[in-house]
Design an enzyme around this catalytic site. Structure first.
Site, PDB file in Angstrom:
ATOM      1  N   CYS A   1       3.898 -36.730 -12.727  1.00 36.10           N
ATOM      2  CA  CYS A   1       4.459 -35.752 -11.800  1.00 36.10           C
ATOM      3  C   CYS A   1       5.137 -36.428 -10.600  1.00 36.10           C
ATOM      4  O   CYS A   1       4.472 -37.089  -9.810  1.00 36.10           O
ATOM      5  CB  CYS A   1       3.374 -34.807 -11.306  1.00 36.10           C
ATOM      6  SG  CYS A   1       3.988 -33.567 -10.145  1.00 36.10           S
TER       7      CYS A   1
ATOM      8  N   LYS B   1      -5.615 -27.386 -18.595  1.00 34.58           N
ATOM      9  CA  LYS B   1      -5.968 -27.255 -17.182  1.00 34.58           C
ATOM     10  C   LYS B   1      -7.414 -26.779 -17.027  1.00 34.58           C
ATOM     11  O   LYS B   1      -7.778 -25.729 -17.560  1.00 34.58           O
ATOM     12  CB  LYS B   1      -5.016 -26.269 -16.503  1.00 34.58           C
ATOM     13  CG  LYS B   1      -3.563 -26.706 -16.549  1.00 34.58           C
ATOM     14  CD  LYS B   1      -2.630 -25.605 -16.059  1.00 34.58           C
ATOM     15  CE  LYS B   1      -1.180 -26.026 -16.229  1.00 34.58           C
ATOM     16  NZ  LYS B   1      -0.231 -24.954 -15.860  1.00 34.58           N
TER      17      LYS B   1
ATOM     18  N   GLU C   1       1.823 -27.307  -3.378  1.00 34.62           N
ATOM     19  CA  GLU C   1       3.253 -27.530  -3.186  1.00 34.62           C
ATOM     20  C   GLU C   1       3.468 -28.810  -2.374  1.00 34.62           C
ATOM     21  O   GLU C   1       2.964 -28.960  -1.261  1.00 34.62           O
ATOM     22  CB  GLU C   1       3.964 -26.352  -2.534  1.00 34.62           C
ATOM     23  CG  GLU C   1       4.086 -25.141  -3.446  1.00 34.62           C
ATOM     24  CD  GLU C   1       4.922 -25.425  -4.695  1.00 34.62           C
ATOM     25  OE1 GLU C   1       6.023 -25.969  -4.589  1.00 34.62           O
ATOM     26  OE2 GLU C   1       4.436 -25.085  -5.796  1.00 34.62           O
ATOM     27  N   SER C   2       4.244 -29.727  -2.965  1.00 28.09           N
ATOM     28  CA  SER C   2       4.378 -31.074  -2.402  1.00 28.09           C
ATOM     29  C   SER C   2       4.999 -31.075  -1.011  1.00 28.09           C
ATOM     30  O   SER C   2       4.562 -31.825  -0.128  1.00 28.09           O
ATOM     31  CB  SER C   2       5.201 -31.961  -3.342  1.00 28.09           C
ATOM     32  OG  SER C   2       6.529 -31.475  -3.471  1.00 28.09           O
TER      33      SER C   2
END
Length: 229
Positions: free
Chosen positions: A14, A41, A66-67
């Site tokens: 990712c 997951k 959220e990055s």
């Protein structure tokens, strides 16, 4: 303010996870990294990630997802600051962070292109974005000159894809882009960026591409067959 007890929930490939890992490393903040399999997951992950995506930063009992939000939180709470102090310049950096996310979307379209013609179109899309970067860059070595910023943390993982793509074929991505090439090289030398992905990353990415059943997958298989004869 300082933060403690951080866990970065991640996936090995990712690029958004890598952003957060780079910012944590630049700030020398200790953290645990916990990799998960996004194809399977775990229930605990779905409880802390409403969108079912990585990264997630666990701050004690709180989860941030959220990055871009994670990077902003880290910059708000730990030193050194990686965003510019000037509000207008800070907004400009945030715009180029979003631009980096768009490039990642184009990369996904590139490695998923179903045929050679579409692959070339997607390569041209990426090339166009790189030309826009060339026009935006200064003297370097980083996006904002001498200072490493979150924009650099965004583009380190972007450029890492091309370390693999460039071994498959020459798609003309870097022709006549001296500033982008120098920026890419400077980021590749940065320890925080080097350590944001595992040493197995190139092999993992190549295996991932081969499994896509795309035009790029076929090129990978043809290259492997040629090298083995």
């Amino acid at each position: 303010m300082s933060v403690a007890g951080l866990t970065l929930v991640s996936h090995a490939l990712c690029p958004y996870v890598q952003r957060a890992a780079i910012v944590l490393a630049e700030k020398e903040v200790p953290f645990e990294r916990r990799d998960i399999d996004l194809a399977r997951k775990p229930d605990w992950f779905l409880r802390v990630s409403p969108l079912g995506k990585t990264p997630v930063l666990l701050v004690g009992d709180e989860a941030i997802f959220e990055s871009a939000v994670i990077c902003e939180f880290l910059d708000d709470t730990t030193l050194p600051r990686l965003h510019p102090a000037n509000a207008l310049e800070r907004a400009r950096h945030r715009s180029w962070m979003e631009f980096g996310s768009n490039v990642l979307n184009l990369i996904g379209a590139f490695y998923n292109a179903p045929d050679e013609q579409t692959l070339q179109v997607r390569a041209a899309d990426i090339r166009e974005r790189l030309q826009q970067l060339e026009a935006a860059l200064g003297s370097g070595p980083f996006f904002a000159g001498a200072s490493f910023s979150i924009v650099d943390a965004v583009f380190g993982p972007v450029f890492r894809y091309f370390d693999v793509f460039d071994t498959i074929a020459d798609f003309g991505f870097w022709d006549d882009l001296p500033k982008v090439r120098r920026w890419r090289e400077a980021l590749a030398r940065r320890p925080s960026i080097q350590k944001a992905a595992s040493p197995q990353y190139p092999a993992l990415l190549m295996a991932f591409v081969v499994k896509r059943g795309s035009a790029l997958s076929a090129m990978c298989r043809e290259g492997a067959a040629t090298s083995s004869t």
